[in-house]
Design a protein around this motif. Structure first.
Motif, PDB file in Angstrom:
ATOM      1  N   GLN A 125       7.728   7.267  -3.233  1.00  0.00           N
ATOM      2  CA  GLN A 125       8.777   6.539  -2.840  1.00  0.00           C
ATOM      3  C   GLN A 125       9.720   7.924  -1.828  1.00  0.00           C
ATOM      4  N   LEU A 126       9.346   9.385  -1.543  1.00  0.00           N
ATOM      5  CA  LEU A 126       9.730  10.070  -0.740  1.00  0.00           C
ATOM      6  C   LEU A 126       9.350  10.255   1.013  1.00  0.00           C
ATOM      7  N   PRO A 127       7.963   9.752   0.695  1.00  0.00           N
ATOM      8  CA  PRO A 127       7.623   9.878   2.509  1.00  0.00           C
ATOM      9  C   PRO A 127       8.123   8.369   2.724  1.00  0.00           C
ATOM     10  N   LEU A 128       8.938   7.569   2.570  1.00  0.00           N
ATOM     11  CA  LEU A 128       9.763   6.356   3.059  1.00  0.00           C
ATOM     12  C   LEU A 128      11.365   6.656   3.149  1.00  0.00           C
ATOM     13  N   LEU A 129      11.466   7.946   2.091  1.00  0.00           N
ATOM     14  CA  LEU A 129      13.184   8.871   2.169  1.00  0.00           C
ATOM     15  C   LEU A 129      13.048   9.708   3.234  1.00  0.00           C
ATOM     16  N   LEU A 130      12.329  10.306   3.247  1.00  0.00           N
ATOM     17  CA  LEU A 130      11.597  11.026   4.884  1.00  0.00           C
ATOM     18  C   LEU A 130      11.407  10.445   6.245  1.00  0.00           C
ATOM     19  N   GLU A 131      11.461   9.436   6.443  1.00  0.00           N
ATOM     20  CA  GLU A 131      11.173   8.492   7.193  1.00  0.00           C
ATOM     21  C   GLU A 131      12.627   8.088   7.633  1.00  0.00           C
ATOM     22  N   ASN A 132      13.041   7.808   6.991  1.00  0.00           N
ATOM     23  CA  ASN A 132      14.568   7.248   6.874  1.00  0.00           C
ATOM     24  C   ASN A 132      16.063   8.083   7.051  1.00  0.00           C
ATOM     25  N   GLY A 133      14.804   9.410   6.584  1.00  0.00           N
ATOM     26  CA  GLY A 133      15.913  10.729   6.997  1.00  0.00           C
ATOM     27  C   GLY A 133      17.082  10.810   5.729  1.00  0.00           C
ATOM     28  N   LYS A 134      17.241  10.260   4.780  1.00  0.00           N
ATOM     29  CA  LYS A 134      18.279  10.459   3.632  1.00  0.00           C
ATOM     30  C   LYS A 134      18.151   9.568   3.213  1.00  0.00           C
ATOM     31  N   GLY A 135      18.064   9.847   1.637  1.00  0.00           N
ATOM     32  CA  GLY A 135      18.072   8.934   0.525  1.00  0.00           C
ATOM     33  C   GLY A 135      18.966   9.106  -0.837  1.00  0.00           C
ATOM     34  N   SER A 136      18.333   8.786  -1.655  1.00  0.00           N
ATOM     35  CA  SER A 136      19.152   9.107  -3.151  1.00  0.00           C
ATOM     36  C   SER A 136      17.978   8.817  -4.293  1.00  0.00           C
ATOM     37  N   ILE A 137      17.783   8.516  -5.141  1.00  0.00           N
ATOM     38  CA  ILE A 137      16.578   9.109  -6.043  1.00  0.00           C
ATOM     39  C   ILE A 137      17.305   8.917  -7.061  1.00  0.00           C
ATOM     40  N   VAL A 138      17.362   8.472  -8.581  1.00  0.00           N
ATOM     41  CA  VAL A 138      18.115   8.890 -10.473  1.00  0.00           C
ATOM     42  C   VAL A 138      16.838   8.669 -10.245  1.00  0.00           C
ATOM     43  N   ASN A 139      16.093   9.138 -11.876  1.00  0.00           N
ATOM     44  CA  ASN A 139      15.492   9.341 -12.727  1.00  0.00           C
ATOM     45  C   ASN A 139      16.416   9.246 -14.396  1.00  0.00           C
ATOM     46  N   ASN A 140      15.857   8.142 -14.774  1.00  0.00           N
ATOM     47  CA  ASN A 140      15.966   7.476 -15.830  1.00  0.00           C
ATOM     48  C   ASN A 140      15.552   8.589 -17.001  1.00  0.00           C
ATOM     49  N   SER A 141      16.587   9.566 -17.270  1.00  0.00           N
ATOM     50  CA  SER A 141      15.781  10.169 -18.857  1.00  0.00           C
ATOM     51  C   SER A 141      16.474   9.975 -20.031  1.00  0.00           C
ATOM     52  N   SER A 142      17.237  11.200 -21.182  1.00  0.00           N
ATOM     53  CA  SER A 142      18.262  10.149 -22.017  1.00  0.00           C
ATOM     54  C   SER A 142      18.692  11.453 -23.030  1.00  0.00           C
ATOM     55  N   ILE A 143      19.757  11.330 -23.206  1.00  0.00           N
ATOM     56  CA  ILE A 143      20.696  12.116 -24.110  1.00  0.00           C
ATOM     57  C   ILE A 143      19.356  13.007 -24.725  1.00  0.00           C
ATOM     58  N   PHE A 144      17.624  12.802 -25.168  1.00  0.00           N
ATOM     59  CA  PHE A 144      16.809  13.298 -25.507  1.00  0.00           C
ATOM     60  C   PHE A 144      16.497  13.811 -24.304  1.00  0.00           C
ATOM     61  N   GLY A 145      16.449  14.031 -23.545  1.00  0.00           N
ATOM     62  CA  GLY A 145      16.116  14.567 -22.294  1.00  0.00           C
ATOM     63  C   GLY A 145      16.871  16.302 -22.333  1.00  0.00           C
ATOM     64  N   LEU A 146      17.778  15.994 -23.082  1.00  0.00           N
ATOM     65  CA  LEU A 146      19.133  17.511 -23.117  1.00  0.00           C
ATOM     66  C   LEU A 146      19.199  18.239 -24.679  1.00  0.00           C
ATOM     67  N   LYS A 147      18.874  17.549 -25.816  1.00  0.00           N
ATOM     68  CA  LYS A 147      18.821  17.547 -27.425  1.00  0.00           C
ATOM     69  C   LYS A 147      17.404  16.953 -27.655  1.00  0.00           C
ATOM     70  N   ALA A 148      17.274  17.297 -28.508  1.00  0.00           N
ATOM     71  CA  ALA A 148      15.849  17.432 -29.988  1.00  0.00           C
ATOM     72  C   ALA A 148      16.519  16.824 -30.791  1.00  0.00           C
ATOM     73  N   MET A 149      15.819  15.550 -30.998  1.00  0.00           N
ATOM     74  CA  MET A 149      16.054  14.697 -32.192  1.00  0.00           C
ATOM     75  C   MET A 149      14.529  14.849 -33.261  1.00  0.00           C
ATOM     76  N   PRO A 150      15.139  14.532 -34.420  1.00  0.00           N
ATOM     77  CA  PRO A 150      13.725  14.407 -35.127  1.00  0.00           C
ATOM     78  C   PRO A 150      13.104  13.419 -34.753  1.00  0.00           C
ATOM     79  N   ASN A 151      11.175  13.910 -35.641  1.00  0.00           N
ATOM     80  CA  ASN A 151      10.486  12.211 -35.568  1.00  0.00           C
ATOM     81  C   ASN A 151      10.316  11.925 -34.168  1.00  0.00           C
ATOM     82  N   LEU A 152      10.843  12.805 -33.005  1.00  0.00           N
ATOM     83  CA  LEU A 152      10.292  11.944 -32.055  1.00  0.00           C
ATOM     84  C   LEU A 152       9.827  13.380 -30.978  1.00  0.00           C
ATOM     85  N   ALA A 153       9.361  14.020 -31.126  1.00  0.00           N
ATOM     86  CA  ALA A 153       8.474  14.709 -30.444  1.00  0.00           C
ATOM     87  C   ALA A 153       8.194  14.449 -29.268  1.00  0.00           C
ATOM     88  N   TYR A 154       7.570  13.162 -29.445  1.00  0.00           N
ATOM     89  CA  TYR A 154       6.100  12.897 -28.233  1.00  0.00           C
ATOM     90  C   TYR A 154       7.372  12.188 -26.953  1.00  0.00           C
TER      91      TYR A 154
END
Length: 248
Positions: A125-154
């Motif tokens: 996606q980034l080469p197209l945004l560079l050609e555009n001269g601007k842009g915004s990407i939003v990635n979907n992480s999770s609450i479990f990208g900030l804190k751990a939870m048992p039984n979900l290490a993977y």
């Protein structure tokens, strides 16, 4: 929020948060390339998009495959002439288990989709945004990208990876007019949530300060804000949409 005629890629658009964001953008008059693994879900999605003012295209693709991510970006270039942003949403989890009991194939599949899918998505996606001269990407992480939870290490590993990749890429492109942020939702009423919980809308209530799960539209509002110019000075951030879970 001015999305009319703006051009976006949304992955994992067949259901849940991806579907809600894609349809919201179309209601705002955007052009949206919707990506998902299931052609059948894509047909239903296109039916829902038919009456909306924006322009919708569906492409079946597996975001864990870099060649597929490259083809998605090229499809956006051919259909829209460029790109203004993306919501890299595709992801999943299958089961709760301690790490030594987690199947190897599940670890590989979740890391491939949840983490590599975001990295490959941004890479093409980034080469197209560079050609555009601007842009915004939003990635979907999770609450479990900030804190751990048992039984979900993977799963936790994949979502922590999304946060790290988001922050590093945001620094790489901060001077190019490209903003890259992540959302970190708590429990959200989606088909994936129902699969894990058996449809119990109250399973996580006691762990959420607001004592309820979110509806997809509540996450969509945060995504659209990050995609819009209203967040023009925000990059490299993780926006928790979690009913107060990170504050607890």
């Amino acid at each position: 929020m001015q999305f009319t005629d703006k051009r976006y890629i949304v992955t994992g658009a067949g259901s849940g948060m991806g579907r809600d964001v894609a349809l919201a953008l179309l209601r705002e008059g955007a052009q949206v390339l919707m990506v998902g693994r299931s052609a059948a879900k894509g047909e239903h999605l296109m039916e829902a998009a038919h009456s909306l003012p924006g322009r919708a295209i569906f492409q079946a693709a597996d975001v864990s495959d870099p060649a597929a991510c490259s083809l998605v970006a090229e499809a956006a270039r051919e259909a829209f002439g460029g790109l203004d942003g993306a919501f890299n949403n595709a992801g999943f989890q299958e089961q709760f288990a301690r790490l030594h009991e987690t199947p190897d194939e599940l670890i590989d599949a979740v890391l491939a989709t949840n983490l590599k899918g975001v990295l490959y998505g941004m890479k093409y996606q980034l080469p197209l945004l560079l050609e555009n001269g601007k842009g915004s990407i939003v990635n979907n992480s999770s609450i479990f990208g900030l804190k751990a939870m048992p039984n979900l290490a993977y799963y936790v590993a994949s979502k922590f990876g999304v946060v790290g990749a988001t922050k590093a890429a945001a620094l790489d492109y901060a001077r190019d007019g490209i903003r890259i942020n992540a959302i970190c939702p708590g429990p959200v009423k989606t088909p994936s949530y129902d699969k894990v919980t058996g449809g119990d809308d109250h399973m996580y209530d006691d762990g959420v300060p607001m004592h309820r799960i979110a509806m997809p539209a509540e996450v969509t509002d945060a995504v659209l804000w990050l995609l819009s110019e209203q967040s023009s000075y925000v990059t490299g951030e993780t926006l928790s949409v979690d009913g107060g879970m990170c504050a607890a």
